[in-house]
Design an enzyme around this catalytic site. Structure first.
Site, PDB file in Angstrom:
ATOM      1  N   ASP A  12       0.834  -1.204   0.000  1.00 57.17           N
ATOM      2  CA  ASP A  12       0.000   0.000   0.000  1.00 57.17           C
ATOM      3  C   ASP A  12       0.871   1.259   0.000  1.00 57.17           C
ATOM      4  O   ASP A  12       2.025   1.220   0.443  1.00 57.17           O
ATOM      5  CB  ASP A  12      -0.886  -0.031   1.266  1.00 57.17           C
ATOM      6  CG  ASP A  12      -2.061   0.904   1.154  1.00 57.17           C
ATOM      7  OD1 ASP A  12      -2.282   1.489   0.077  1.00 57.17           O
ATOM      8  OD2 ASP A  12      -2.771   1.076   2.153  1.00 57.17           O
ATOM      9  N   GLY A  13       0.314   2.356  -0.501  1.00 62.05           N
ATOM     10  CA  GLY A  13       0.959   3.661  -0.359  1.00 62.05           C
ATOM     11  C   GLY A  13       1.740   4.150  -1.561  1.00 62.05           C
ATOM     12  O   GLY A  13       2.397   5.191  -1.485  1.00 62.05           O
ATOM     13  N   HIS A  29       3.469   3.545  -8.798  1.00 62.80           N
ATOM     14  CA  HIS A  29       3.279   2.129  -9.141  1.00 62.80           C
ATOM     15  C   HIS A  29       4.507   1.561  -9.859  1.00 62.80           C
ATOM     16  O   HIS A  29       4.856   0.400  -9.666  1.00 62.80           O
ATOM     17  CB  HIS A  29       2.027   1.942 -10.012  1.00 62.80           C
ATOM     18  CG  HIS A  29       0.759   2.296  -9.295  1.00 62.80           C
ATOM     19  ND1 HIS A  29       0.534   1.974  -7.970  1.00 62.80           N
ATOM     20  CD2 HIS A  29      -0.362   2.949  -9.698  1.00 62.80           C
ATOM     21  CE1 HIS A  29      -0.659   2.410  -7.600  1.00 62.80           C
ATOM     22  NE2 HIS A  29      -1.217   3.017  -8.632  1.00 62.80           N
ATOM     23  N   LEU A 123      12.186 -19.626  -4.828  1.00 64.73           N
ATOM     24  CA  LEU A 123      11.099 -18.781  -4.296  1.00 64.73           C
ATOM     25  C   LEU A 123       9.838 -18.870  -5.158  1.00 64.73           C
ATOM     26  O   LEU A 123       9.914 -18.788  -6.388  1.00 64.73           O
ATOM     27  CB  LEU A 123      11.574 -17.320  -4.279  1.00 64.73           C
ATOM     28  CG  LEU A 123      10.518 -16.289  -3.859  1.00 64.73           C
ATOM     29  CD1 LEU A 123      10.303 -16.322  -2.352  1.00 64.73           C
ATOM     30  CD2 LEU A 123      10.925 -14.875  -4.300  1.00 64.73           C
TER      31      LEU A 123
HETATM   32  C1  FPP Z   1      -1.391   0.345  -3.493  1.00 62.02           C
HETATM   33  O1  FPP Z   1      -0.996   1.659  -3.415  1.00 62.02           O
HETATM   34  C2  FPP Z   1      -0.880  -0.243  -4.707  1.00 62.02           C
HETATM   35  C3  FPP Z   1      -1.633  -0.771  -5.726  1.00 62.02           C
HETATM   36  C4  FPP Z   1      -3.090  -0.884  -5.735  1.00 62.02           C
HETATM   37  C5  FPP Z   1      -0.992  -1.287  -6.913  1.00 62.02           C
HETATM   38  C6  FPP Z   1       0.174  -2.084  -6.538  1.00 62.02           C
HETATM   39  C7  FPP Z   1       0.924  -2.442  -7.694  1.00 62.02           C
HETATM   40  C8  FPP Z   1       2.241  -2.578  -7.670  1.00 62.02           C
HETATM   41  C9  FPP Z   1       3.113  -2.346  -6.515  1.00 62.02           C
HETATM   42  C10 FPP Z   1       2.910  -3.017  -8.849  1.00 62.02           C
HETATM   43  C11 FPP Z   1       2.492  -4.387  -9.197  1.00 62.02           C
HETATM   44  C12 FPP Z   1       3.575  -5.138  -9.687  1.00 62.02           C
HETATM   45  C13 FPP Z   1       3.482  -5.992 -10.686  1.00 62.02           C
HETATM   46  C14 FPP Z   1       4.633  -6.802 -10.992  1.00 62.02           C
HETATM   47  C15 FPP Z   1       2.257  -6.145 -11.481  1.00 62.02           C
HETATM   48  P1  FPP Z   1      -2.111   2.745  -3.552  1.00 62.02           P
HETATM   49  O2  FPP Z   1      -2.202   3.153  -4.953  1.00 62.02           O
HETATM   50  O3  FPP Z   1      -3.365   2.218  -2.938  1.00 62.02           O
HETATM   51  O4  FPP Z   1      -1.515   3.885  -2.705  1.00 62.02           O
HETATM   52  P2  FPP Z   1      -2.344   4.977  -1.901  1.00 62.02           P
HETATM   53  O5  FPP Z   1      -3.036   4.236  -0.777  1.00 62.02           O
HETATM   54  O6  FPP Z   1      -1.268   5.861  -1.423  1.00 62.02           O
HETATM   55  O7  FPP Z   1      -3.291   5.609  -2.853  1.00 62.02           O
END
Ligand code: FPP
Length: 234
Positions: A12-13, A29, A123
């Site tokens: 998250d975040g 992201h 892994l």
């Molecule tokens: C949460 O942060 C993150 C997500 C919903 C997307 C996560 C995706 C990735 C880390 C990349 C994925 C990797 C691959 C390999 C496909 P948020 O957007 O909810 O952050 P916020 O709470 O600050 O808005």
């Protein structure tokens, strides 16, 4: 140190991290997806066998069209950069979720990653895409009902039997669930699989979640007294 085979992380975040840097959410992201590689390598080196990451939930479709379409393109960017390295390191990629509604090009990248790494024994890097735990349990119940109807299953199903209907049937239960960025919620993630997991909520956002933070989490985990409903033996 206490054995920790399976770590699950709610990453998250990314959006808040990007905003704090004056960048668009998508930049968060991208950095977040690069951090998946960093943390996968660190986790493997720390002896973790299963790392299950929440990349896109069944609820994330509510985000803006641009953000969703960017996240759908990330697997292609990610595997183009890192797949060869993962294969060299012996990692096995598993994608968990309802993939058939994802864009066709995204599906192809995800299925290719699974296929190319299916014989690896290092892994298990599990990425949840279009995953929601309530839906997973509902689909499992439907499949079971169908098997009963067709005479393949009877009504004496136990927990171990039900697990075979879940998308995570090949993996052991989660030992440690970590959520980054200070929120203290489960958000429809692995509800069955975390029945006896230890939970840790860390203030760092996912892009700030370094191997040192993972190490700190594992140290904290090693002090937890896991009784699985029994009495302490310490
Ligand atoms: C949460 O942060 C993150 C997500 C919903 C997307 C996560 C995706 C990735 C880390 C990349 C994925 C990797 C691959 C390999 C496909 P948020 O957007 O909810 O952050 P916020 O709470 O600050 O808005």
């Amino acid at each position: 140190m206490k054995e920790c085979k399976h770590v699950a992380i709610i990453m998250d975040g990314n959006g808040r991290w990007a905003k704090a840097q004056g960048k668009p959410r998508t930049a968060g992201h991208l950095v977040g997806s690069d951090n998946v590689r960093t943390i996968a390598i660190a986790a493997s080196e720390m002896g973790i066998k299963y790392l299950t990451l929440y990349a896109f939930s069944t609820e994330n479709w509510k985000r803006s069209k641009d953000e969703v379409s960017y996240i759908m393109k990330l697997p292609a960017i990610f595997f183009k950069k890192y797949m060869q390295e993962f294969l060299d390191r012996g990692y096995r990629m598993n994608i968990i979720g309802e993939l058939d509604v994802l864009p066709k090009s995204t599906q192809k990248v995800l299925y290719d990653a699974m296929e190319e790494s299916k014989n690896n024994t290092g892994l298990n890097l599990n990425i949840c895409m279009n995953y929601g735990s309530q839906r997973e349990i509902l689909l499992a119940a439907r499949k079971y009902a169908e098997d009963v109807k067709n005479g393949i299953a009877d009504l004496n199903l136990d927990e171990a039997g039900f697990e075979k209907y879940l998308m995570t049937k090949d993996f052991p239960p989660v030992d440690l669930l970590i959520r980054t960025s200070g929120e203290e919620r489960i958000s429809n993630y692995l509800l069955w699989q975390i029945a006896y997991a230890e939970l840790e909520f860390v203030p760092e956002s996912w892009p700030e979640f370094t191997p040192a933070v993972l190490q700190r989490c594992l140290e904290e985990y090693s002090h937890r007294d896991r009784r699985f409903g029994g009495v302490t033996n310490e």
